[in-house]
Design a protein around this motif. Structure first.
Motif, mmCIF file in Angstrom:
data_model
loop_
_atom_site.group_PDB
_atom_site.id
_atom_site.type_symbol
_atom_site.label_atom_id
_atom_site.label_comp_id
_atom_site.label_asym_id
_atom_site.label_seq_id
_atom_site.Cartn_x
_atom_site.Cartn_y
_atom_site.Cartn_z
ATOM 1 N N ASP A 40 0.473 -1.098 0.013
ATOM 2 C CA ASP A 40 0.365 -0.038 0.288
ATOM 3 C C ASP A 40 1.177 0.983 0.075
ATOM 4 O OD1 ASP A 40 -2.072 -1.479 0.315
ATOM 5 O OD2 ASP A 40 -2.083 -1.947 2.296
ATOM 6 N N LEU A 41 0.638 2.014 -0.533
ATOM 7 C CA LEU A 41 1.193 3.614 -0.918
ATOM 8 C C LEU A 41 0.617 4.773 -0.167
ATOM 9 C CD1 LEU A 41 3.670 4.892 -2.196
ATOM 10 C CD2 LEU A 41 2.429 5.453 -4.198
ATOM 11 N N LEU A 42 0.716 5.374 0.747
ATOM 12 C CA LEU A 42 0.863 6.486 1.528
ATOM 13 C C LEU A 42 1.648 7.692 0.814
ATOM 14 C CD1 LEU A 42 -0.523 4.201 3.406
ATOM 15 C CD2 LEU A 42 -0.505 5.431 5.094
ATOM 16 N N PRO A 43 0.798 8.434 0.134
ATOM 17 C CA PRO A 43 1.841 9.474 -0.802
ATOM 18 C C PRO A 43 2.051 10.790 0.317
ATOM 19 C CG PRO A 43 -0.848 9.895 -0.827
ATOM 20 C CD PRO A 43 -0.819 8.188 -0.044
ATOM 21 N N LEU A 44 2.960 11.083 -0.106
ATOM 22 C CA LEU A 44 3.798 12.669 0.484
ATOM 23 C C LEU A 44 2.574 13.102 -0.257
ATOM 24 C CD1 LEU A 44 6.949 12.376 0.809
ATOM 25 C CD2 LEU A 44 6.125 12.968 2.463
ATOM 26 N N PRO A 45 2.703 15.363 -0.497
ATOM 27 C CA PRO A 45 1.666 15.622 -0.954
ATOM 28 C C PRO A 45 2.062 16.059 -2.280
ATOM 29 C CG PRO A 45 1.987 16.358 1.613
ATOM 30 C CD PRO A 45 3.419 15.188 1.410
ATOM 31 N N ALA A 46 1.620 16.882 -3.382
ATOM 32 C CA ALA A 46 2.586 16.711 -4.612
ATOM 33 C C ALA A 46 3.306 16.965 -4.828
ATOM 34 C CB ALA A 46 1.071 17.446 -5.415
ATOM 35 N N GLY A 47 4.389 16.328 -5.222
ATOM 36 C CA GLY A 47 5.992 16.944 -5.501
ATOM 37 C C GLY A 47 6.621 16.715 -4.551
ATOM 38 N N GLY A 65 9.795 12.159 6.908
ATOM 39 C CA GLY A 65 10.565 12.996 6.637
ATOM 40 C C GLY A 65 10.748 12.813 4.664
ATOM 41 N N ASP A 66 10.865 14.121 4.393
ATOM 42 C CA ASP A 66 11.081 14.517 2.547
ATOM 43 C C ASP A 66 12.444 15.162 2.134
ATOM 44 O OD1 ASP A 66 10.138 17.276 3.019
ATOM 45 O OD2 ASP A 66 8.803 17.244 2.185
ATOM 46 N N GLU A 67 12.604 14.977 0.873
ATOM 47 C CA GLU A 67 13.376 15.625 0.487
ATOM 48 C C GLU A 67 13.242 17.263 0.836
ATOM 49 O OE1 GLU A 67 16.491 15.039 -3.642
ATOM 50 O OE2 GLU A 67 14.734 16.443 -3.707
ATOM 51 N N ASP A 68 12.256 17.999 0.866
ATOM 52 C CA ASP A 68 12.693 19.814 1.147
ATOM 53 C C ASP A 68 12.715 19.813 2.274
ATOM 54 O OD1 ASP A 68 12.540 19.999 -2.008
ATOM 55 O OD2 ASP A 68 10.328 19.505 -1.212
ATOM 56 N N GLY A 69 13.198 18.830 3.097
ATOM 57 C CA GLY A 69 13.213 19.699 4.524
ATOM 58 C C GLY A 69 11.811 18.738 5.674
ATOM 59 N N ARG A 70 10.720 18.587 5.456
ATOM 60 C CA ARG A 70 9.602 18.326 6.146
ATOM 61 C C ARG A 70 9.126 17.112 6.401
ATOM 62 N NH1 ARG A 70 5.629 20.856 0.805
ATOM 63 N NH2 ARG A 70 7.076 19.577 0.431
ATOM 64 N N LEU A 71 8.926 16.950 7.928
ATOM 65 C CA LEU A 71 8.144 15.539 9.059
ATOM 66 C C LEU A 71 6.708 15.973 8.507
ATOM 67 C CD1 LEU A 71 10.776 15.988 11.914
ATOM 68 C CD2 LEU A 71 10.523 13.726 9.691
ATOM 69 N N TRP A 72 6.402 14.276 7.821
ATOM 70 C CA TRP A 72 4.654 14.117 8.104
ATOM 71 C C TRP A 72 4.649 13.158 9.079
ATOM 72 C CZ3 TRP A 72 2.276 18.167 4.823
ATOM 73 C CH2 TRP A 72 2.967 18.041 3.439
ATOM 74 N N TRP A 73 3.150 13.211 9.078
ATOM 75 C CA TRP A 73 2.639 11.811 10.206
ATOM 76 C C TRP A 73 1.144 11.171 9.285
ATOM 77 C CZ3 TRP A 73 -1.989 12.223 12.731
ATOM 78 C CH2 TRP A 73 -2.360 12.651 12.647
ATOM 79 N N TRP A 74 1.046 9.771 9.202
ATOM 80 C CA TRP A 74 0.112 9.328 8.872
ATOM 81 C C TRP A 74 -0.353 8.467 9.688
ATOM 82 C CZ3 TRP A 74 4.268 9.594 5.844
ATOM 83 C CH2 TRP A 74 3.906 9.791 4.797
ATOM 84 N N PRO A 75 -2.108 8.208 10.328
ATOM 85 C CA PRO A 75 -2.006 7.532 11.140
ATOM 86 C C PRO A 75 -1.853 5.644 10.140
ATOM 87 C CG PRO A 75 -3.880 8.757 11.095
ATOM 88 C CD PRO A 75 -2.812 8.976 10.039
ATOM 89 N N PRO A 80 -5.130 2.871 1.591
ATOM 90 C CA PRO A 80 -3.784 3.760 0.443
ATOM 91 C C PRO A 80 -4.555 5.368 0.467
ATOM 92 C CG PRO A 80 -4.562 1.535 0.306
ATOM 93 C CD PRO A 80 -5.161 2.088 2.197
ATOM 94 N N GLY A 81 -3.390 5.461 -0.213
ATOM 95 C CA GLY A 81 -3.862 7.091 -0.437
ATOM 96 C C GLY A 81 -3.876 8.246 0.328
ATOM 97 N N THR A 82 -3.800 7.557 1.597
ATOM 98 C CA THR A 82 -4.267 8.746 2.999
ATOM 99 C C THR A 82 -3.309 9.385 2.724
ATOM 100 O OG1 THR A 82 -5.071 7.336 3.921
ATOM 101 C CG2 THR A 82 -4.520 9.644 5.237
ATOM 102 N N PRO A 83 -3.347 11.358 2.805
ATOM 103 C CA PRO A 83 -2.437 12.254 2.536
ATOM 104 C C PRO A 83 -1.860 12.537 3.953
ATOM 105 C CG PRO A 83 -4.409 12.938 2.548
ATOM 106 C CD PRO A 83 -5.223 12.264 1.912
ATOM 107 N N PRO A 84 -0.952 13.153 4.150
ATOM 108 C CA PRO A 84 -0.111 13.347 5.927
ATOM 109 C C PRO A 84 -0.275 14.399 5.846
ATOM 110 C CG PRO A 84 1.703 13.876 4.248
ATOM 111 C CD PRO A 84 0.041 12.979 2.841
ATOM 112 N N THR A 85 -0.123 14.801 7.552
ATOM 113 C CA THR A 85 -0.050 16.371 8.400
ATOM 114 C C THR A 85 1.056 16.206 8.926
ATOM 115 O OG1 THR A 85 -2.445 15.624 8.730
ATOM 116 C CG2 THR A 85 -1.056 16.950 10.265
ATOM 117 N N LEU A 86 1.169 17.615 8.434
ATOM 118 C CA LEU A 86 2.684 18.043 8.922
ATOM 119 C C LEU A 86 3.249 18.173 9.752
ATOM 120 C CD1 LEU A 86 5.129 19.524 7.464
ATOM 121 C CD2 LEU A 86 4.299 21.301 7.963
#
Length: 339
Positions: A40-47, A65-75, A80-86
């Protein structure tokens, strides 16, 4: 605020090494279980891309985390497909992430800021900075007393030029220990070839360590720092996470590359290859792979993704009967059941 990215040395200083022959994926490494291609994939925001590591915090949130220095979380139970929260922004490049046993926050290895602590409110605190001795903080393990052991993968090349370190093939890395009571950062072991993932043994007498450039699993005794080679791997290892019962999951971003191994006896050729555009340098294979090993490095189980549906697996974490996966290049985290 985005922190400045350090410059990399233009020229590598390669040493001559004997060529190796990558072993085939047979025996315990046979691709009998290909479930990583159905994760299952839980995607990062677009880009967004590059969730290099993944951890499940005390509140049941899956953090990456991501390449732009942000940390995200998901329940953890997200479909699958649920967007994360910063959660937070480091301004650098988060790599390894661990739970902080002291306050329930997180400890983050940032490639451009050193070792960080993210408190439960999402505030970012710098623990070591990037002045020596920390150059490329990569992956961490936290002791019950709060000591943070972490890899400093290269004292020559920043994350943006990690391939140059592998082509140079010198022991530019080390394992460090941060004592939060004193604020001191001390060397545990040095002379390592791109040390990457690490995990404490259950009794905290040693560290399991992945040495990416030499495709080996090592044991580092504590507090002596004595290094023992456990096993040679058919793939390049990255992050390691302990299950808690004396076994460990190892992320393996790519099977070993025949072209890379053949270059080892030819330092001048490697100098030239290091100057070529990244697209024409040896590339990791698009192949998903993780392995469960015991404390002696023996392989107990392997999970494969031959089609590379979830490529370049660099992080792996077991939570209940699921594995969570991170990747240096993917556009989200992945989840796969173990049953």
């Amino acid at each position: 605020m985005v922190v400045p990215r350090p410059r990399a040395p233009l020229l590598i200083r390669p040493v001559r090494e004997p060529a190796t022959v990558p072993p085939p994926l047979t025996g315990p490494w046979s691709p009998a279980d290909t479930r990583l291609d159905r994760a299952d994939l839980l995607p990062l925001p677009a880009g967004g891309h590059g969730p290099e590591d993944v951890v499940v915090d005390g509140d049941g949130r899956v953090v990456s985390g991501d390449e732009d220095g942000r940390l995200w979380w998901w329940p953890a139970d997200s479909p699958p497909g649920t967007p994360p929260t910063l959660l937070a922004e480091t301004g650098g490049r988060p790599l390894g992430i661990e739970r902080d046993p002291v306050d329930g926050g997180l400890l983050v290895c940032d490639a451009y800021r050193g070792l960080l602590r993210v408190d439960p409110a999402g505030r970012v605190h710098e623990l070591t900075g990037t002045a020596p001795p920390v150059h490329l903080a990569d992956n961490a393990a936290v002791g019950r007393d709060g000591t943070v052991y972490f890899t400093d993968s290269s004292d020559r090349f920043p994350l943006s030029h990690w391939k140059r370190d592998l082509l140079e093939h010198r022991p530019n890395g080390r394992v460090l220990a941060y004592d939060r009571r004193t604020g001191r950062t001390d060397v545990v072991a040095d002379g390592l070839h791109f040390p990457n993932g690490l995990a404490l043994t259950p009794d905290e007498s040693a560290l399991m360590l992945a040495e990416t450039a030499t495709h080996r699993l090592l044991r580092v005794d504590l507090p002596s720092g004595r290094v023992t080679v456990l096993t040679d791997l058919p793939a390049y290892p990255d992050n390691i996470s302990g299950v808690g019962d004396g076994t460990y999951w190892v992320a393996l971003p790519s099977p070993r590359l025949r072209a890379m191994e053949r270059l080892l006896p030819h330092p001048r050729v490697r100098q030239i290859v290091a100057l070529l555009p990244g697209a024409v340098q040896p590339q990791p294979r698009r192949y998903g792979l993780v392995a469960l090993v015991d404390g002696d490095g023996r392989v107990l189980r392997t999970l494969h993704g031959p089609s590379g549906a979830y490529p370049m697996v660099t992080g792996v974490r077991q939570h209940g009967r699921h594995l969570w996966l991170g990747s240096l290049t993917a556009t989200g985290v992945a989840r796969v059941g173990l049953d």
